[in-house]
Design a protein around this motif. Structure first.
Motif, PDB file in Angstrom:
ATOM      1  N   GLN A  12      -2.921   9.525 -12.747  1.00 26.19           N
ATOM      2  CA  GLN A  12      -3.165   8.638 -11.614  1.00 26.19           C
ATOM      3  C   GLN A  12      -2.458   7.308 -11.791  1.00 26.19           C
ATOM      4  O   GLN A  12      -1.899   6.746 -10.836  1.00 26.19           O
ATOM      5  N   ASP A  13      -2.457   6.772 -13.014  1.00 23.25           N
ATOM      6  CA  ASP A  13      -1.760   5.512 -13.279  1.00 23.25           C
ATOM      7  C   ASP A  13      -0.259   5.652 -13.014  1.00 23.25           C
ATOM      8  O   ASP A  13       0.358   4.782 -12.387  1.00 23.25           O
ATOM      9  N   TYR A  14       0.315   6.748 -13.494  1.00 20.48           N
ATOM     10  CA  TYR A  14       1.752   6.971 -13.275  1.00 20.48           C
ATOM     11  C   TYR A  14       2.059   7.146 -11.791  1.00 20.48           C
ATOM     12  O   TYR A  14       3.078   6.640 -11.290  1.00 20.48           O
ATOM     13  N   TYR A  15       1.199   7.856 -11.086  1.00 18.57           N
ATOM     14  CA  TYR A  15       1.422   8.035  -9.647  1.00 18.57           C
ATOM     15  C   TYR A  15       1.404   6.686  -8.919  1.00 18.57           C
ATOM     16  O   TYR A  15       2.232   6.431  -8.039  1.00 18.57           O
ATOM     17  N   ARG A  16       0.476   5.825  -9.286  1.00 20.97           N
ATOM     18  CA  ARG A  16       0.403   4.520  -8.621  1.00 20.97           C
ATOM     19  C   ARG A  16       1.642   3.680  -8.906  1.00 20.97           C
ATOM     20  O   ARG A  16       2.168   3.008  -8.011  1.00 20.97           O
ATOM     21  N   VAL A  17       2.120   3.716 -10.147  1.00 20.99           N
ATOM     22  CA  VAL A  17       3.352   2.993 -10.481  1.00 20.99           C
ATOM     23  C   VAL A  17       4.516   3.544  -9.674  1.00 20.99           C
ATOM     24  O   VAL A  17       5.346   2.798  -9.130  1.00 20.99           O
ATOM     25  N   LEU A  19       4.421   5.071  -6.808  1.00 20.80           N
ATOM     26  CA  LEU A  19       4.268   4.727  -5.398  1.00 20.80           C
ATOM     27  C   LEU A  19       4.681   3.283  -5.138  1.00 20.80           C
ATOM     28  O   LEU A  19       5.374   2.990  -4.144  1.00 20.80           O
ATOM     29  N   ARG A  20       4.301   2.386  -6.041  1.00 25.62           N
ATOM     30  CA  ARG A  20       4.720   0.983  -5.896  1.00 25.62           C
ATOM     31  C   ARG A  20       6.236   0.859  -6.010  1.00 25.62           C
ATOM     32  O   ARG A  20       6.869   0.092  -5.268  1.00 25.62           O
ATOM     33  N   HIS A  23       7.863   2.054  -2.823  1.00 26.96           N
ATOM     34  CA  HIS A  23       7.685   1.054  -1.770  1.00 26.96           C
ATOM     35  C   HIS A  23       8.647  -0.110  -1.963  1.00 26.96           C
ATOM     36  O   HIS A  23       9.282  -0.570  -0.999  1.00 26.96           O
ATOM     37  N   LEU A  35       2.842  10.752  -2.867  1.00 24.90           N
ATOM     38  CA  LEU A  35       1.543  10.993  -2.228  1.00 24.90           C
ATOM     39  C   LEU A  35       1.184  12.483  -2.258  1.00 24.90           C
ATOM     40  O   LEU A  35       0.021  12.843  -2.453  1.00 24.90           O
ATOM     41  N   MET A  38      -0.119  13.185  -5.652  1.00 26.90           N
ATOM     42  CA  MET A  38      -1.487  12.693  -5.773  1.00 26.90           C
ATOM     43  C   MET A  38      -2.464  13.629  -5.058  1.00 26.90           C
ATOM     44  O   MET A  38      -3.581  13.867  -5.537  1.00 26.90           O
TER      45      MET A  38
END
Length: 236
Positions: A12-17, A19-20, A23, A35, A38
């Protein structure tokens, strides 16, 4: 890789990085891909509604710009969520959308990271979701699941080691659900042999779920041998 190894929080941490980063780069297509990843994780931890919301967010972001393979992949994630909710008609509708999108993929220019999504991948994912449905209604869905998974195995290249293992495990379970003990023994042997070629934690988890089918009284010899092979592999 973290997700496949069962490290859900790190994934989850890697996915958020990711995604940022997508963006910041203005790369909406890769953002949709993140996404979708995720969403897949949410599906494996049994949160299909959360997965569906993530997929819809991805689809909204690329609705007018996504290429056929990306659209098809997102539709399969959508179908996966519907299958997990037991929404059969919605699952079939989303799967048809995926098939329609992929039919126009030849010659389309798309990012390298979506090239993996071809007819073999679509068949494998569809077969896996039909297998999910077959666990509660084998009479209705097990034969169709088996057909799709066989199609995936026939089309995949030799480099798809993990996918081959998952396909064989799924096909073995289909045989059990169909009451084909002879076929189940044969496909289980293939599944263990394929699983031995990868260190994927997800493959071993799927083998663990297959193992109970091989346990019981009056189990024929070939199936006992397959059961022993599963036990030996999981012990390593």
């Amino acid at each position: 890789m973290a997700w496949d190894a069962g490290q859900q929080r790190r994934a989850q941490d890697y996915y958020r990085v990711a995604l940022r980063a997508a963006h910041a780069a203005g790369d909406t297509h890769f953002g949709a891909n993140v996404l979708a990843g995720m969403a897949r994780q949410m599906l494996y931890v049994n949160h299909p509604q959360d997965a569906l919301e993530l997929v819809r967010l991805a689809q909204d972001g690329v609705r007018t710009s996504a290429g056929p393979r990306l659209r098809a992949m997102l539709h399969t994630r959508e179908a996966w969520a519907y299958a997990a909710m037991g929404r059969h008609a919605a699952f079939q509708r989303a799967t048809r959308h995926a098939e329609d999108a992929l039919s126009s993929a030849a010659g389309a220019e798309e990012p390298y990271w979506i090239h993996y999504f071809d007819t073999a991948e679509l068949a494998g994912v569809t077969g896996g979701r039909l297998l999910d449905l077959a666990r509660t209604d084998p009479h209705e869905h097990a034969a169709a699941a088996s057909q799709e998974i066989r199609a995936a195995l026939h089309q995949r290249g030799p480099e798809a080691i993990r996918s081959h293992a998952l396909d064989w495990i799924g096909l073995a379970e289909c045989s059990f659900l169909l009451g084909d003990v002879t076929g189940a023994a044969e496909t289980t042997h293939h599944a263990v042999n394929a699983a031995a070629r990868t260190q994927s934690g997800r493959v071993r988890q799927q083998l663990t779920q297959l193992y109970p089918y091989t346990v019981g009284r009056d189990v024929p010899g070939p199936l006992r041998e397959a059961r022993d092979k599963i036990r030996d592999l999981l012990a390593t």
